[in-house]
Design a protein around this motif. Structure first.
Motif, PDB file in Angstrom:
ATOM      1  N   MET A  35       0.833  -1.206   0.000  1.00 18.52           N
ATOM      2  CA  MET A  35       0.000   0.000   0.000  1.00 18.52           C
ATOM      3  C   MET A  35       0.868   1.256   0.000  1.00 18.52           C
ATOM      4  N   ALA A  36       1.949   1.236   0.762  1.00 18.57           N
ATOM      5  CA  ALA A  36       2.843   2.388   0.819  1.00 18.57           C
ATOM      6  C   ALA A  36       3.530   2.616  -0.528  1.00 18.57           C
ATOM      7  N   LEU A  37       3.957   1.543  -1.185  1.00 17.87           N
ATOM      8  CA  LEU A  37       4.575   1.661  -2.504  1.00 17.87           C
ATOM      9  C   LEU A  37       3.579   2.212  -3.524  1.00 17.87           C
ATOM     10  N   GLU A  38       2.348   1.768  -3.428  1.00 16.03           N
ATOM     11  CA  GLU A  38       1.288   2.257  -4.322  1.00 16.03           C
ATOM     12  C   GLU A  38       1.102   3.765  -4.159  1.00 16.03           C
ATOM     13  N   ARG A  39       1.025   4.220  -2.897  1.00  8.31           N
ATOM     14  CA  ARG A  39       0.865   5.659  -2.642  1.00  8.31           C
ATOM     15  C   ARG A  39       2.060   6.448  -3.170  1.00  8.31           C
ATOM     16  N   LYS A  40       3.268   5.924  -2.959  1.00  9.86           N
ATOM     17  CA  LYS A  40       4.484   6.606  -3.405  1.00  9.86           C
ATOM     18  C   LYS A  40       4.518   6.709  -4.929  1.00  9.86           C
ATOM     19  N   ALA A  41       4.157   5.625  -5.610  1.00 14.36           N
ATOM     20  CA  ALA A  41       4.142   5.634  -7.077  1.00 14.36           C
ATOM     21  C   ALA A  41       3.124   6.643  -7.603  1.00 14.36           C
ATOM     22  N   GLU A  42       1.958   6.698  -6.976  1.00 13.09           N
ATOM     23  CA  GLU A  42       0.936   7.657  -7.395  1.00 13.09           C
ATOM     24  C   GLU A  42       1.413   9.089  -7.156  1.00 13.09           C
ATOM     25  N   GLU A  43       2.091   9.320  -6.049  1.00 10.30           N
ATOM     26  CA  GLU A  43       2.633  10.648  -5.739  1.00 10.30           C
ATOM     27  C   GLU A  43       3.652  11.074  -6.809  1.00 10.30           C
ATOM     28  N   ILE A  44       4.532  10.166  -7.178  1.00  8.20           N
ATOM     29  CA  ILE A  44       5.538  10.454  -8.203  1.00  8.20           C
ATOM     30  C   ILE A  44       4.860  10.782  -9.533  1.00  8.20           C
ATOM     31  N   LEU A  45       3.828  10.018  -9.886  1.00  7.38           N
ATOM     32  CA  LEU A  45       3.114  10.270 -11.133  1.00  7.38           C
ATOM     33  C   LEU A  45       2.391  11.612 -11.106  1.00  7.38           C
ATOM     34  N   ARG A  46       1.760  11.944  -9.967  1.00 11.84           N
ATOM     35  CA  ARG A  46       1.078  13.248  -9.858  1.00 11.84           C
ATOM     36  C   ARG A  46       2.048  14.399 -10.077  1.00 11.84           C
ATOM     37  N   GLU A  47       3.211  14.319  -9.459  1.00 10.43           N
ATOM     38  CA  GLU A  47       4.229  15.370  -9.621  1.00 10.43           C
ATOM     39  C   GLU A  47       4.715  15.435 -11.069  1.00 10.43           C
ATOM     40  N   GLY A  48       4.878  14.276 -11.692  1.00 11.81           N
ATOM     41  CA  GLY A  48       5.279  14.240 -13.092  1.00 11.81           C
ATOM     42  C   GLY A  48       4.245  14.868 -14.001  1.00 11.81           C
ATOM     43  N   LEU A  49       2.980  14.616 -13.715  1.00 10.47           N
ATOM     44  CA  LEU A  49       1.904  15.222 -14.504  1.00 10.47           C
ATOM     45  C   LEU A  49       1.920  16.745 -14.378  1.00 10.47           C
ATOM     46  N   LYS A  50       2.140  17.234 -13.165  1.00  7.47           N
ATOM     47  CA  LYS A  50       2.222  18.687 -12.961  1.00  7.47           C
ATOM     48  C   LYS A  50       3.354  19.283 -13.788  1.00  7.47           C
ATOM     49  N   ARG A  51       4.501  18.599 -13.782  1.00  7.61           N
ATOM     50  CA  ARG A  51       5.654  19.105 -14.519  1.00  7.61           C
ATOM     51  C   ARG A  51       5.388  19.115 -16.029  1.00  7.61           C
ATOM     52  N   ALA A  52       4.809  18.039 -16.540  1.00  6.89           N
ATOM     53  CA  ALA A  52       4.506  17.964 -17.969  1.00  6.89           C
ATOM     54  C   ALA A  52       3.539  19.080 -18.365  1.00  6.89           C
ATOM     55  N   LYS A  53       2.513  19.303 -17.552  1.00  3.85           N
ATOM     56  CA  LYS A  53       1.553  20.373 -17.832  1.00  3.85           C
ATOM     57  C   LYS A  53       2.219  21.739 -17.773  1.00  3.85           C
ATOM     58  N   ALA A  54       3.095  21.940 -16.785  1.00  4.29           N
ATOM     59  CA  ALA A  54       3.803  23.222 -16.646  1.00  4.29           C
ATOM     60  C   ALA A  54       4.678  23.500 -17.860  1.00  4.29           C
ATOM     61  N   ASN A  55       5.176  22.436 -18.486  1.00  2.00           N
ATOM     62  CA  ASN A  55       5.993  22.574 -19.683  1.00  2.00           C
ATOM     63  C   ASN A  55       5.154  22.499 -20.958  1.00  2.00           C
ATOM     64  N   GLN A  56       3.848  22.576 -20.790  1.00  2.14           N
ATOM     65  CA  GLN A  56       2.879  22.599 -21.892  1.00  2.14           C
ATOM     66  C   GLN A  56       3.027  21.396 -22.825  1.00  2.14           C
ATOM     67  N   ARG A  57       3.233  20.232 -22.224  1.00  2.00           N
ATOM     68  CA  ARG A  57       3.304  18.998 -22.996  1.00  2.00           C
ATOM     69  C   ARG A  57       2.128  18.116 -22.636  1.00  2.00           C
ATOM     70  N   ARG A  58       1.712  17.320 -23.597  1.00  2.00           N
ATOM     71  CA  ARG A  58       0.625  16.377 -23.366  1.00  2.00           C
ATOM     72  C   ARG A  58       1.144  14.963 -23.164  1.00  2.00           C
TER      73      ARG A  58
END
Length: 65
Positions: A35-58
């Motif tokens: 469960m902890a690994l699942e939460r950590k992976a989701e957190e990493i993906l959320r941050e990655g999505l923010k970065r991609a959006k900030a760089n105006q990439r899809r």
């Protein structure tokens, strides 16, 4: 948390064994580790999505993680 799992719980113990090599001091893995690994992976993906959006990439790229 997502409905589907990113982390395959049956592989956690196998990976722990491989990472330890011959030492094998850790022989068991608690259920909460998955469960902890699942939460950590989701957190990493959320941050990655923010970065991609900030760089105006899809497209989410490895460098976003």
């Amino acid at each position: 948390m997502t409905a589907g799992g990113l982390i395959i719980k049956s592989n956690i113990k196998k990976v722990v064994r491989e990472l330890q090599g011959k030492e094998e001091e850790i022989t068991s893995v608690a259920e909460e580790v998955g469960m902890a690994l699942e939460r950590k992976a989701e957190e990493i993906l959320r941050e990655g999505l923010k970065r991609a959006k900030a760089n105006q990439r899809r497209t989410l790229q490895a460098r976003d993680l």
